[in-house]
Design a protein around this motif. Structure first.
Motif, short mmCIF file in Angstrom:
data_model
loop_
_atom_site.label_atom_id
_atom_site.label_comp_id
_atom_site.label_asym_id
_atom_site.label_seq_id
_atom_site.Cartn_x
_atom_site.Cartn_y
_atom_site.Cartn_z
N ALA A 59 0.82 -1.21 0.00
CA ALA A 59 0.00 0.00 0.00
C ALA A 59 0.85 1.26 0.00
N PHE A 60 1.92 1.25 0.80
CA PHE A 60 2.77 2.44 0.90
C PHE A 60 3.36 2.80 -0.45
N TYR A 61 3.86 1.81 -1.17
CA TYR A 61 4.54 2.13 -2.44
C TYR A 61 3.55 2.31 -3.59
N LEU A 62 2.43 1.58 -3.58
CA LEU A 62 1.41 1.85 -4.61
C LEU A 62 0.94 3.29 -4.50
N ASN A 63 0.86 3.77 -3.25
CA ASN A 63 0.41 5.13 -2.99
C ASN A 63 1.45 6.16 -3.45
N ARG A 64 2.66 5.70 -3.75
CA ARG A 64 3.73 6.60 -4.20
C ARG A 64 4.14 6.33 -5.63
N GLY A 65 3.22 5.77 -6.40
CA GLY A 65 3.43 5.67 -7.84
C GLY A 65 4.11 4.43 -8.34
N PHE A 66 4.32 3.43 -7.45
CA PHE A 66 4.90 2.18 -7.93
C PHE A 66 3.82 1.35 -8.62
N PRO A 68 2.01 -2.16 -9.50
CA PRO A 68 1.87 -3.36 -8.65
C PRO A 68 2.97 -4.39 -8.90
N GLN A 69 3.36 -4.61 -10.17
CA GLN A 69 4.36 -5.65 -10.43
C GLN A 69 5.73 -5.29 -9.86
N ALA A 70 5.98 -3.97 -9.70
CA ALA A 70 7.25 -3.55 -9.12
C ALA A 70 7.23 -3.69 -7.61
N GLY A 125 12.21 1.60 -15.10
CA GLY A 125 11.80 2.92 -15.57
C GLY A 125 10.82 3.63 -14.65
N LEU A 126 10.94 3.37 -13.34
CA LEU A 126 10.03 4.05 -12.40
C LEU A 126 10.24 5.56 -12.43
N THR A 127 9.21 6.31 -12.15
CA THR A 127 9.29 7.76 -12.18
C THR A 127 10.31 8.25 -11.15
N GLU A 128 10.84 9.45 -11.39
CA GLU A 128 11.81 10.02 -10.45
C GLU A 128 11.17 10.19 -9.07
N MET B 1 1.36 -11.56 -11.59
CA MET B 1 -0.09 -11.41 -11.34
C MET B 1 -0.34 -10.10 -10.60
N SER B 2 -1.33 -9.36 -11.03
CA SER B 2 -1.64 -8.10 -10.34
C SER B 2 -2.32 -8.39 -9.02
#
Lengths: 189, 188
Positions: A59-66, A68-70, A125-128, B1-2
């Motif tokens: 949740a923390f990283y999805l909330n910061r633009g990561f 899901p696969q990363a 290629g994640l955003t800066e 998988m997502s």
């Protein structure tokens, strides 16, 4: 999700609050989340590891633009909120995470490095902005603390969920090396 | 998988709620378990001129540390998701209120976030910060100042030299901190 909840609840039952596990090591579990933490005091320094289970890490990283696969490899890499604090060491301490050891299953390796993760994010290629958030949310790869100084940040062992390990933290004060050890730490599921 | 796709509708709702709650670094234990905020500063043995600091605030106004020569300046590097940064921020405002008339200024440098994020966070604080919240979106300023972890705070003397540092959260309005900083303002 149910199996994860069950595992968390089981961990909470096993890890009784404030249970001493060695002369200076204590462990407890958060009554709300079940996440466990381990703390030791050695040579005037406090070392604390608190589990960050995979869901909050995701949740923390999805909330910061990561994407899901990363997030997935990081969230399942045995993540801890880590605190090292110079309470009363005999002087300013310095440390490098490369000198710390995660001992598990007969292996002794440093925690997975921030630079190794950053290389993965660059390759993806994640955003800066996402990379900056990641970099500064991690426990510092190296640092110096005068008495009273401390940091709090994320640390990954790279072990699979459910693994058990000992962590040896090392630091130097005026050229002398000191150690603090946390034993039988468990990776959240 | 997502992971998100694998969730059922209800679980997706729970997950969304969890996401909304994750403004802060996870693993922050209950307040009673958190490391105490420190009440002191670390003197710099050989004070050197502060690195340049010229950034925009939430309204796009430029602030330059060089313009504050003659004042005692507290420069605080932070981020909204950093638990000790969040804990210490109200005490930084109380410090400003206490010592502003004695010549103390505060600059808080947020690392890697946008103005909307910082603005919405600052509105939750009590007291809300009434000092400039500067944006270091590419983290270049933080690197110039050789910050290794958040929060890190520096005290700059009226000659523009870094004279104290503080790594980790502080209780900026503790009596010990007020006394130390007040003594520095009185030296001016």
């Amino acid at each position: 999700m149910n199996s994860r909840l069950f595992a968390l609840l089981s961990a909470a039952l096993v890890l009784l609050p404030g249970l001493p596990t060695s002369a200076s090591q204590t462990q407890r579990s958060d009554p709300e989340t079940g996440a466990a933490s381990w703390e030791t005091h050695a040579h005037g320094v406090t070392l604390l590891l608190s589990q960050i289970p995979p869901d909050p890490a995701r949740a923390f990283y999805l909330n910061r633009g990561f994407p899901p696969q990363a997030v997935e490899p990081y969230a399942t890499a045995c993540v801890y909120m880590t605190v090292l604090r110079n309470d009363a060491a005999p002087g300013e301490l310095s440390f490098r995470l490369d000198d710390w050891r995660v001992q598990s299953g007969g292996q002794s390796l440093p925690p997975k490095s921030v630079e190794a993760w950053m290389a993965q994010w660059r390759a993806l290629g994640l955003t800066e902005a996402a990379q900056i958030a990641f970099r500064w949310a991690q426990f510092p790869p190296e640092q110096e603390y005068a008495v009273g100084e401390w940091n709090q940040g994320m640390l990954t062992t790279g072990l699979p969920p459910g693994s058990r390990f000992d962590l040896i933290a090392r630091w130097t004060v005026a050229g002398k090396t000191y150690e603090g050890k946390l034993e039988n730490v468990v990776c959240a599921r | 998988m997502s992971f998100v796709r694998a969730e059922s509708g209800m679980k997706q709702g729970l997950f969304t709620l969890l996401l909304a709650c994750m403004a802060v670094l996870p693993g922050a234990a209950a307040a009673a378990d958190l490391p105490p905020l420190t009440q002191g500063l670390t003197p710099i043995a050989e004070p050197k001129p502060a690195p340049a600091l010229r950034l925009t605030d939430l309204d796009g106004k430029v602030h330059d540390l060089a313009d504050l020569k003659g004042k005692l300046v507290v420069v605080n590097f932070w981020a909204t998701w950093c638990p000790p940064c969040r804990r210490e921020m109200p005490s930084l405002e109380r410090l400003r209120v206490r010592l502003e008339k004695q010549g103390l200024a505060v600059l808080a440098v947020d690392v890697g976030e946008d103005a909307d994020t910082v603005f919405s966070f600052s509105g939750q604080l009590e007291p809300a910060p009434n000092f400039p919240l500067l944006l270091d979106q590419d983290s270049k300023a933080m690197q110039r100042w050789k910050v290794k972890g958040l929060p890190t705070t520096f005290v700059i003397d009226p000659q523009g030299r870094v004279i104290y540092r503080a790594v980790g959260g502080r209780e900026f309005d503790s009596p010990a901190m007020i006394e130390a900083l007040l003594a520095l303002t009185l030296k001016q």
